[in-house]
Write a protein that holds these residues in place. Structure first.
Motif, mmCIF file in Angstrom:
data_model
loop_
_atom_site.group_PDB
_atom_site.id
_atom_site.type_symbol
_atom_site.label_atom_id
_atom_site.label_comp_id
_atom_site.label_asym_id
_atom_site.label_seq_id
_atom_site.Cartn_x
_atom_site.Cartn_y
_atom_site.Cartn_z
ATOM 1 N N GLY A 99 0.819 -1.204 0.000
ATOM 2 C CA GLY A 99 0.000 0.000 0.000
ATOM 3 C C GLY A 99 0.847 1.246 0.000
ATOM 4 O O GLY A 99 2.080 1.190 0.122
ATOM 5 N N VAL A 100 0.171 2.405 -0.144
ATOM 6 C CA VAL A 100 0.890 3.684 -0.139
ATOM 7 C C VAL A 100 0.236 4.706 0.792
ATOM 8 O O VAL A 100 0.658 5.850 0.842
ATOM 9 C CB VAL A 100 0.967 4.280 -1.563
ATOM 10 C CG1 VAL A 100 1.796 3.405 -2.477
ATOM 11 C CG2 VAL A 100 -0.422 4.526 -2.143
ATOM 12 N N LEU A 101 -0.790 4.304 1.523
ATOM 13 C CA LEU A 101 -1.481 5.241 2.407
ATOM 14 C C LEU A 101 -0.848 5.209 3.807
ATOM 15 O O LEU A 101 -0.682 4.137 4.386
ATOM 16 C CB LEU A 101 -2.968 4.893 2.498
ATOM 17 C CG LEU A 101 -3.711 4.861 1.151
ATOM 18 C CD1 LEU A 101 -5.156 4.458 1.373
ATOM 19 C CD2 LEU A 101 -3.621 6.214 0.456
ATOM 20 N N PRO A 102 -0.507 6.370 4.360
ATOM 21 C CA PRO A 102 0.223 6.421 5.637
ATOM 22 C C PRO A 102 -0.566 5.838 6.810
ATOM 23 O O PRO A 102 -1.741 6.149 7.011
ATOM 24 C CB PRO A 102 0.465 7.926 5.838
ATOM 25 C CG PRO A 102 0.359 8.528 4.483
ATOM 26 C CD PRO A 102 -0.670 7.709 3.762
ATOM 27 N N PHE A 103 0.115 5.001 7.573
ATOM 28 C CA PHE A 103 -0.435 4.390 8.779
ATOM 29 C C PHE A 103 0.683 4.472 9.824
ATOM 30 O O PHE A 103 1.719 3.832 9.667
ATOM 31 C CB PHE A 103 -0.811 2.933 8.501
ATOM 32 C CG PHE A 103 -1.509 2.234 9.629
ATOM 33 C CD1 PHE A 103 -2.882 2.226 9.728
ATOM 34 C CD2 PHE A 103 -0.777 1.559 10.604
ATOM 35 C CE1 PHE A 103 -3.531 1.555 10.769
ATOM 36 C CE2 PHE A 103 -1.408 0.888 11.648
ATOM 37 C CZ PHE A 103 -2.795 0.890 11.726
ATOM 38 N N GLU A 104 0.498 5.291 10.831
ATOM 39 C CA GLU A 104 1.570 5.589 11.788
ATOM 40 C C GLU A 104 1.223 5.114 13.190
ATOM 41 O O GLU A 104 0.067 5.201 13.628
ATOM 42 C CB GLU A 104 1.841 7.098 11.822
ATOM 43 C CG GLU A 104 2.244 7.713 10.486
ATOM 44 C CD GLU A 104 3.665 7.388 10.100
ATOM 45 O OE1 GLU A 104 4.414 6.879 10.959
ATOM 46 O OE2 GLU A 104 4.051 7.648 8.932
ATOM 47 N N ILE A 105 2.236 4.607 13.887
ATOM 48 C CA ILE A 105 2.082 4.208 15.286
ATOM 49 C C ILE A 105 3.084 5.014 16.104
ATOM 50 O O ILE A 105 4.298 4.904 15.894
ATOM 51 C CB ILE A 105 2.320 2.705 15.480
ATOM 52 C CG1 ILE A 105 1.312 1.905 14.642
ATOM 53 C CG2 ILE A 105 2.208 2.315 16.954
ATOM 54 C CD1 ILE A 105 1.564 0.413 14.627
ATOM 55 N N THR A 106 2.581 5.860 16.980
ATOM 56 C CA THR A 106 3.429 6.682 17.835
ATOM 57 C C THR A 106 3.586 6.010 19.193
ATOM 58 O O THR A 106 2.589 5.606 19.810
ATOM 59 C CB THR A 106 2.824 8.086 18.028
ATOM 60 O OG1 THR A 106 2.547 8.650 16.751
ATOM 61 C CG2 THR A 106 3.782 8.990 18.781
ATOM 62 N N ILE A 107 4.825 5.909 19.655
ATOM 63 C CA ILE A 107 5.121 5.236 20.930
ATOM 64 C C ILE A 107 5.680 6.258 21.902
ATOM 65 O O ILE A 107 6.721 6.877 21.650
ATOM 66 C CB ILE A 107 6.136 4.097 20.710
ATOM 67 C CG1 ILE A 107 5.545 3.064 19.734
ATOM 68 C CG2 ILE A 107 6.512 3.429 22.027
ATOM 69 C CD1 ILE A 107 6.570 2.285 18.980
ATOM 70 N N ASP A 108 4.982 6.430 22.995
ATOM 71 C CA ASP A 108 5.401 7.354 24.046
ATOM 72 C C ASP A 108 5.900 6.526 25.231
ATOM 73 O O ASP A 108 5.122 5.835 25.890
ATOM 74 C CB ASP A 108 4.221 8.250 24.460
ATOM 75 C CG ASP A 108 4.563 9.194 25.602
ATOM 76 O OD1 ASP A 108 5.756 9.278 25.976
ATOM 77 O OD2 ASP A 108 3.637 9.850 26.116
ATOM 78 N N TYR A 157 3.554 1.997 28.356
ATOM 79 C CA TYR A 157 3.778 2.856 27.195
ATOM 80 C C TYR A 157 2.423 3.373 26.693
ATOM 81 O O TYR A 157 1.404 2.686 26.787
ATOM 82 C CB TYR A 157 4.458 2.071 26.078
ATOM 83 C CG TYR A 157 5.872 1.635 26.366
ATOM 84 C CD1 TYR A 157 6.955 2.357 25.889
ATOM 85 C CD2 TYR A 157 6.118 0.475 27.102
ATOM 86 C CE1 TYR A 157 8.259 1.939 26.147
ATOM 87 C CE2 TYR A 157 7.412 0.054 27.365
ATOM 88 C CZ TYR A 157 8.480 0.789 26.879
ATOM 89 O OH TYR A 157 9.756 0.377 27.131
ATOM 90 N N ASP A 158 2.451 4.569 26.159
ATOM 91 C CA ASP A 158 1.238 5.153 25.569
ATOM 92 C C ASP A 158 1.349 5.007 24.050
ATOM 93 O O ASP A 158 2.223 5.614 23.426
ATOM 94 C CB ASP A 158 1.120 6.627 25.959
ATOM 95 C CG ASP A 158 -0.174 7.246 25.458
ATOM 96 O OD1 ASP A 158 -1.058 6.493 25.042
ATOM 97 O OD2 ASP A 158 -0.289 8.495 25.479
ATOM 98 N N ILE A 159 0.488 4.192 23.467
ATOM 99 C CA ILE A 159 0.558 3.887 22.038
ATOM 100 C C ILE A 159 -0.610 4.566 21.320
ATOM 101 O O ILE A 159 -1.761 4.402 21.710
ATOM 102 C CB ILE A 159 0.504 2.375 21.781
ATOM 103 C CG1 ILE A 159 1.492 1.630 22.696
ATOM 104 C CG2 ILE A 159 0.769 2.083 20.309
ATOM 105 C CD1 ILE A 159 2.937 2.007 22.489
ATOM 106 N N ARG A 160 -0.285 5.317 20.282
ATOM 107 C CA ARG A 160 -1.323 5.980 19.486
ATOM 108 C C ARG A 160 -1.204 5.529 18.025
ATOM 109 O O ARG A 160 -0.130 5.610 17.439
ATOM 110 C CB ARG A 160 -1.172 7.500 19.542
ATOM 111 C CG ARG A 160 -1.117 8.070 20.947
ATOM 112 C CD ARG A 160 -1.049 9.572 20.907
ATOM 113 N NE ARG A 160 -0.706 10.147 22.209
ATOM 114 C CZ ARG A 160 -0.770 11.432 22.508
ATOM 115 N NH1 ARG A 160 -1.145 12.293 21.590
ATOM 116 N NH2 ARG A 160 -0.435 11.877 23.701
#
Length: 797
Positions: free
Chosen positions: A447-456, A593-596
């Protein structure tokens, strides 16, 4: 009526002057180049996305060109690919370019005690033998496998990163055009097929389609309504001046968009065509009334006076109900829908005023219509059809109710089959090149659509604390994400660590893996330069080393599958980061951890759900508001039910049709209901106004009044229904699937609604003849016109 005809010169000059002012602003309207933000700023998903951008910058900035990697094994083709890469790098507005011909290798510099990124080969290969050697080395670098090339599918790409400041401006068009021209030149030179995709490319094509379709539908709407008007009136004067009226309405609409500081979007680009389709019936009703009075022997000015007087009130409230169908979108906390819900009703009412003033004024200067121009009033075939309709409502009411009840039951079953589902590029037709290229990248890269996982990690330097425990958790997450075929290879800080470990171990491919904690400390000794570390890792870690990210590109799998994917992923991600396998328990809250999960793809999913939910509410609001309007007009609950049910039946049948045809519930299709309910209520008002008029003026029985109303108002209602059907039906020609669905469903709904108003509504009135008292029907209303003195308010010729 007196005011319009007495001060016609001043009104005409005022309209011309104001139209000139609005034309100036209409020419300054710009197209929106930003991707539609569906969620309000205060939504948690929107806030997560904004937080991500504040830490790591804008996602969705990469345009990709893809081709078959095996084609580049030929020396001529490879050199052309290298020139293409260099040429694109020189385009103004490009931040970075990555391709097979411009890859860096990570090497350990023992003498300086650091890692260096250096070009794999300082000069391009001079012959086929050197190229073979270079490609063997490049295609053996696991760090780039799944990113720049895919060893399994033999695909390779050229990734072009835009400067963020150019991404949401008009500059994006020229940048994309330049890239496309250079890519096409490469294809012509080598015979290698190139595929283009990425959000910048998709957005550019959609913006272009918006601009092209607005102009196209303006011309089509004028042509369609012009032909229908000529078939009705068999004269060029009504056609030319009716189209002049709606053209002025279009100019005012575009001027309003600019004066409000708005830009043209996929939705607001439909407003000009909507103004034409909705405005023409105003002209038809006024001209029909004028011709009717002329045919009755009235002098021209008196006929115009009566045309204004008799049509103004019912047209006013009909346009109000239409405006309500649009205005309810203002209640939704969405920028695009708010703008549409503000501009559309303002200009629906403005076009009503223009038609009410300009049509009588223009025809006051023209000769009286002769007999051949009044022949449309005879409409013998139409009259016969309406006589059959009247006979049907008088003698076959049980059959009418049975058919309607059966359709409603069937429609309820069909409506139960409707599914809410939308795609990011849902509006493009199946064989559109943009969609086909998107499928190419989905097949070859996931795919080419952005999918992001932010890890705090919730602590400064938390990414590397406790023997870099976070890195090992991220590596486990990457393995989980790699299991999904709808996702590209995940990219994170661990990939850089693996590449460093490979370089640390002399470049052996087998060492492209996560190092032990001991080796990780050894690697850290070679990344002592803080500036170097930041420049290499800034894409994946913030300056405090508290936050990091995992980037994935996902396929456009639709909101339903995406929701299921998230439901499956969320607990797996939580178990990776916040579950202690040794203790077989969740870690304490303070250590978690705070995962978004965020990114453009998720923003669309949540936005689609948000809009569908709120648009359903908007339909309810439209029904409530129009019911309240009917209450002010008729002051009878039974009359309100009679006036609302025919339009509700049309909406229910449309819902059933959607279910049976498999048309998904999404923003573009849910728009149909509130718009259609507002417009279809016009027919109800036309019918009931004439019905009350017959009861009040001619003292007929309720049954006789219904019959006369069908015979006389039915002609204008059929004309209006035909204009609306073909006017909205033209949207089938759109290049956007959502616009096509909007056109199909609106046309169908309005035809059903007007049939319902001509058959079901009079059947109700006749069935309630004994229960519905004349007092209820004739209760004082804003629609009432004093017909006792036909010369009242007359204007001297």
């Amino acid at each position: 009526a007196r005011f319009i005809l007495i001060y016609r010169f001043a009104i005409l000059l005022g309209i011309v002057g104001f139209t000139g002012f609005m034309f100036y602003h209409a020419t300054r309207v710009e197209i929106s180049y930003q991707f539609a933000k569906l969620l309000p700023d205060h939504d948690s998903t929107s806030m997560d996305y904004d937080f991500f951008k504040s830490k790591f910058g804008q996602d969705g900035t990469v345009l990709v060109l893809g081709t078959d990697e095996r084609q580049l094994h030929k020396y001529k083709n490879y050199m052309a690919w290298a020139r293409l890469t260099d040429n694109i790098r020189q385009v103004k507005g490009i931040k970075a370019v990555a391709s097979l011909s411009r890859l860096n290798e990570l090497r350990l510099n023992d003498s300086l005690g650091r890692f260096d990124f250096v070009h794999i080969q300082k000069q391009q290969p001079a012959n086929q033998q050197q190229l073979d050697s270079l490609l063997d080395k490049v295609l053996g670098l696991k760090f780039y496998d799944g990113i720049v090339f895919n060893s399994k599918t033999h695909a390779t790409l050229l990734a072009v990163t835009f400067n963020e400041k150019d991404l949401n401006t008009r500059n994006r068009l020229s940048i994309t055009d330049s890239i496309r021209q250079k890519g096409d030149a490469f294809s012509r030179e080598t015979g290698c097929e190139i595929h283009y995709s990425g959000l910048p490319y998709i957005r550019t094509n959609i913006a272009r389609k918006v601009s092209g379709e607005m102009s196209f539908f303006l011309l089509v709407a004028l042509a369609v309504t012009g032909v229908i008007l000529f078939l009705f009136f068999r004269s060029f004067q009504p056609v030319v001046f009716s189209l002049l009226v709606v053209t002025i309405g279009v100019i005012w609409a575009l001027g309003t968009i600019h004066l409000c500081g708005y830009q043209l979007s996929v939705l607001s680009g439909l407003i000009p065509a909507l103004i034409i389709v909705i405005g023409v019936p105003n002209c038809i009703l006024i001209l029909n009334k004028y011709h009717t009075e002329i045919a009755a022997g009235r002098p021209k000015i008196k006929a115009l006076h009566l045309a204004i007087e008799r049509s103004s009130a019912s047209l006013f409230f009909a346009n109000v109900t239409t405006s309500i169908g649009f205005a309810v979108f203002m209640a939704i906390d969405n920028k695009i829908l708010f703008e549409f819900g503000l501009v559309a009703p303002i200009n629906v009412m403005a076009t009503y005023l223009i038609s009410l003033m300009l049509i009588p004024i223009i025809f006051s200067f023209l000769p009286v219509p002769d007999a051949k121009h009044l022949r449309h009033l005879e409409g013998k075939q139409m009259r016969r059809i309406l006589e059959k309709v009247a006979h049907l409502t008088e003698t076959r009411r049980p059959a009418i109710y049975a058919v309607v009840a059966g359709l409603c039951v069937l429609s309820l079953y069909g409506a139960s089959r409707i599914r809410a589902n939308g795609y990011v590029v849902d509006d493009l037709p199946q064989h559109d090149p943009v969609l086909e290229d998107l499928h190419y990248f989905e097949k070859n890269y996931g795919g080419v659509l952005p999918f992001e996982i932010t890890i705090d990690t919730r602590k400064p330097n938390g990414v590397f604390a406790n023997n870099a425990r976070a890195l090992y958790k991220i590596n486990r997450l990457n393995k989980i994400l790699a299991q999904y075929d709808v996702m590209s290879r995940p990219v994170s800080l661990t990939d850089a660590v693996k590449y460093m470990y490979q370089a640390y171990k002399g470049g052996e491919p087998k060492y492209y893996k996560m190092p032990s904690a001991t080796d990780l400390k050894g690697i850290a000794d070679y990344v002592k330069d803080a500036r170097q570390k930041q420049s290499q890792l800034t894409m994946f870690i913030d300056s405090t080393k508290r936050y990091t990210r995992v980037s994935v590109q996902v396929a456009d799998i639709g909101s339903t599958r995406m929701k299921a994917l998230l439901g499956e992923l969320r607990p797996r991600i939580d178990s990776v980061f916040n579950y202690d396998n040794d203790a077989n328990a969740w870690v304490p809250a303070e250590d978690r951890y705070d995962i978004r999960i965020t990114g453009n793809s998720l923003m669309f999913l949540k936005g689609n759900d948000f809009l569908v939910h709120n648009l359903v509410e908007s339909v309810v609001w439209a029904i409530v508001l129009i019911a309240l309007l009917m209450l002010t007009l008729f002051t009878s609950l039974r009359m309100i039910l009679i006036s609302i049910v025919p339009s509700l039946v049309a909406l229910l049948i449309t819902a059933g049709l959607m279910g049976f045809l498999g048309i998904n519930l999404k923003p573009s299709t849910i728009l149909v209901y509130s718009i259609a309910f507002g417009i279809s209520s016009d027919g109800t008002l036309y019918f009931l106004t004439k019905y009350r008029h017959e009861l009040r003026k001619n003292k007929h029985s309720m049954a006789k009044s219904v019959h006369l109303t069908i015979s006389e108002t039915g002609v204008s209602m059929i004309y209006t229904a035909i204009v609306l059907f073909f006017g909205f039906g033209m949207f089938v020609l759109s290049g956007f699937g959502g616009t096509q669905s909007l056109g199909i469903l609106l046309s169908f709904t309005l035809i059903v609604a007007y049939c319902s108003n001509l058959i079901l509504l009079p059947a109700f009135l006749l069935s309630l003849d004994k229960k519905l008292s004349k007092k209820e029907v004739l209760s004082e209303s804003l629609l009432d016109i004093d017909d006792d003195d036909p010369e009242q308010g007359a204007v001297p010729a």
